[in-house]
Enzyme design. Sequence first.
Site, PDB file in Angstrom:
ATOM      1  N   HIS A  91       0.811  -1.222   0.000  1.00 33.63           N
ATOM      2  CA  HIS A  91       0.000   0.000   0.000  1.00 33.63           C
ATOM      3  C   HIS A  91       0.840   1.267   0.000  1.00 33.63           C
ATOM      4  CE1 HIS A  91      -3.559  -2.351   1.950  1.00 33.63           C
ATOM      5  NE2 HIS A  91      -3.314  -2.716   0.708  1.00 33.63           N
ATOM      6  N   ILE A  98       0.973   6.973   0.530  1.00 35.29           N
ATOM      7  CA  ILE A  98       0.456   5.866   1.321  1.00 35.29           C
ATOM      8  C   ILE A  98      -1.036   5.716   1.066  1.00 35.29           C
ATOM      9  CG2 ILE A  98       0.214   4.922   3.651  1.00 35.29           C
ATOM     10  CD1 ILE A  98       2.393   7.064   4.470  1.00 35.29           C
ATOM     11  N   CYS A  99      -1.444   4.535   0.719  1.00 35.81           N
ATOM     12  CA  CYS A  99      -2.870   4.270   0.518  1.00 35.81           C
ATOM     13  C   CYS A  99      -3.452   3.799   1.843  1.00 35.81           C
ATOM     14  CB  CYS A  99      -3.064   3.214  -0.570  1.00 35.81           C
ATOM     15  SG  CYS A  99      -4.786   2.813  -0.873  1.00 35.81           S
ATOM     16  N   LEU A 100      -3.981   4.733   2.594  1.00 39.67           N
ATOM     17  CA  LEU A 100      -4.521   4.417   3.919  1.00 39.67           C
ATOM     18  C   LEU A 100      -5.740   5.312   4.133  1.00 39.67           C
ATOM     19  CD1 LEU A 100      -4.113   2.921   6.649  1.00 39.67           C
ATOM     20  CD2 LEU A 100      -2.681   4.811   7.374  1.00 39.67           C
ATOM     21  N   TRP A 154      -8.632   7.630  -4.011  1.00 42.29           N
ATOM     22  CA  TRP A 154      -8.151   6.321  -3.580  1.00 42.29           C
ATOM     23  C   TRP A 154      -9.290   5.319  -3.546  1.00 42.29           C
ATOM     24  CZ3 TRP A 154      -3.015   5.652  -2.992  1.00 42.29           C
ATOM     25  CH2 TRP A 154      -2.221   6.791  -2.803  1.00 42.29           C
TER      26      TRP A 154
END
Lengths: 161, 354
Positions: A91, A98-100, A154
Amino acid sequence: MTSSSAPSRKALSKIACNRLQKELVEWQVNPPAGFKHKVTDNLQRWVIEVNGASGTLYANETYQLQVDFPEHYPMEAPQVIFIPPAPQHPHIYSNGHICLDILYDSWSPAMTVSSICISILSMLSSSTAKQRPADNDRYVKNCRNGRSPKETRWWFHDDKV
Amino acid sequence: MASEEEEEVLIEVEAVEAVYGEDCKIIQRFPPHIQLHIKPRTADDSSQQFVEAILELRAGSQYPKEPPHIGMIDSKGLDEVRQAHLITSIQEKVDELSSCLMLVALCEEAVHVLSHMNHPDGDCPLCLYPLVKEDVHGNSWPFMKLMSCYHCFHSKCIIKWWNWLQQQSESDSNISNATATSSSNLGSRRGLHGAVKNQRSCPVCRKVFQATDIEHVLSLVQTYTSELSLEETETDDDEELQHSELENSRRKEFDALLKLQEENNGLIEPKKIQVLLPGVFLPNPVTPPTVSTKVSAELQQSEQTSTTNTHTSETGPSRPYSKASTSSRNNFGQRKNKMRNPRTQNKQWAKKES
């Protein structure tokens, strides 16, 4: 590189300033385990050292997070990226993005830098493979002009890692 | 004999049921398994209630010889520390009463401990400053709680957040109107954000507000928004103003002091001395004006031919006592004279005095 891209930001509002000062004090009293705030005189950009938790894929590795606060923090989420080289994680893109979800759609003003850090460390710790996201190259190419991850739409689909 | 003991336990369960009524849910009578919804004793008024909990008391078939298990199913307004405190307190009671019938006593203890914790605790989750805090004037900030979860916030903090969300969803819908044909991605994203404008989730636990909460918050928003926003900009401005004014006056004060000190070789004396320094020739109402005006008229005649006539007529003996215009003119002329011809001035001053 994207890490040094400073989005044209407005100065922190008074509320944001008060809140960040409070957070900084709390951090100094009780920092989240595995993190070290690199002291600067810039309240609007924090650089935080992350140590991979022992017993995980990132044990004994150190990375740097860059946290930029918007004018209306904490109503708006801060921009959080890894300063490259970013950890290899499904991620985390090679440009440090950051894919959060909590950093974007699921942000809540009750969250703090400290709670973000804990989430990121937890995300690292639960990783089972050191690899980049499948769309890494395409995404990083799209971000070449220094786009902020907050402008990305996202998709959050994987809650395991 | 087992049945007699069982009978006693059943009577105890009935007693609990009688005391707690609807707040008590009997899952099983024997061995007893009870869920108890406890509220602080002091909180008949729901606005004064900041905590509540649902406890579970689960006894084994050997109860009361074997202590019951105590657990917390749910709680509101209690952080981990206070939750632990509640459970520990009940556990201590369990140890104290071991081998006795204790369910009623445990329930009482739970309510007792909870009643002592019936106050909002800790910091406002939005500004991180204590919920109950007094400012320099001894005024505390009003705070409110969300009824669905008992999470408390400073009223002005949650109102700011609420307004921010309203503003965001408005601009979001503008964007989506503008790009109505664009990907469904955006739509789904807004769905996450709060598709219903009047429905939000708690910033702390994400529990959706109940309608009453929304009304509560909305009424606050309506009554306070304009006031608050005004207040804030005003205080901001005031602070800036005050700051700069304070700073300026402070600087002036120090400058003046320094100057005074320099002039007086370190000795500070009242300012009026400066005003009456020799050479500053003020019209003195005590001295007969005729003399001084004559003097000035003479001087003016000798030096300024163009305006002589008007001056003499104005300042002449026919209008001896100072009026605003004459005195100022005198002053003006005299100063001029003094500058141009200080010696004559002095002479005349001496002459007049003698």
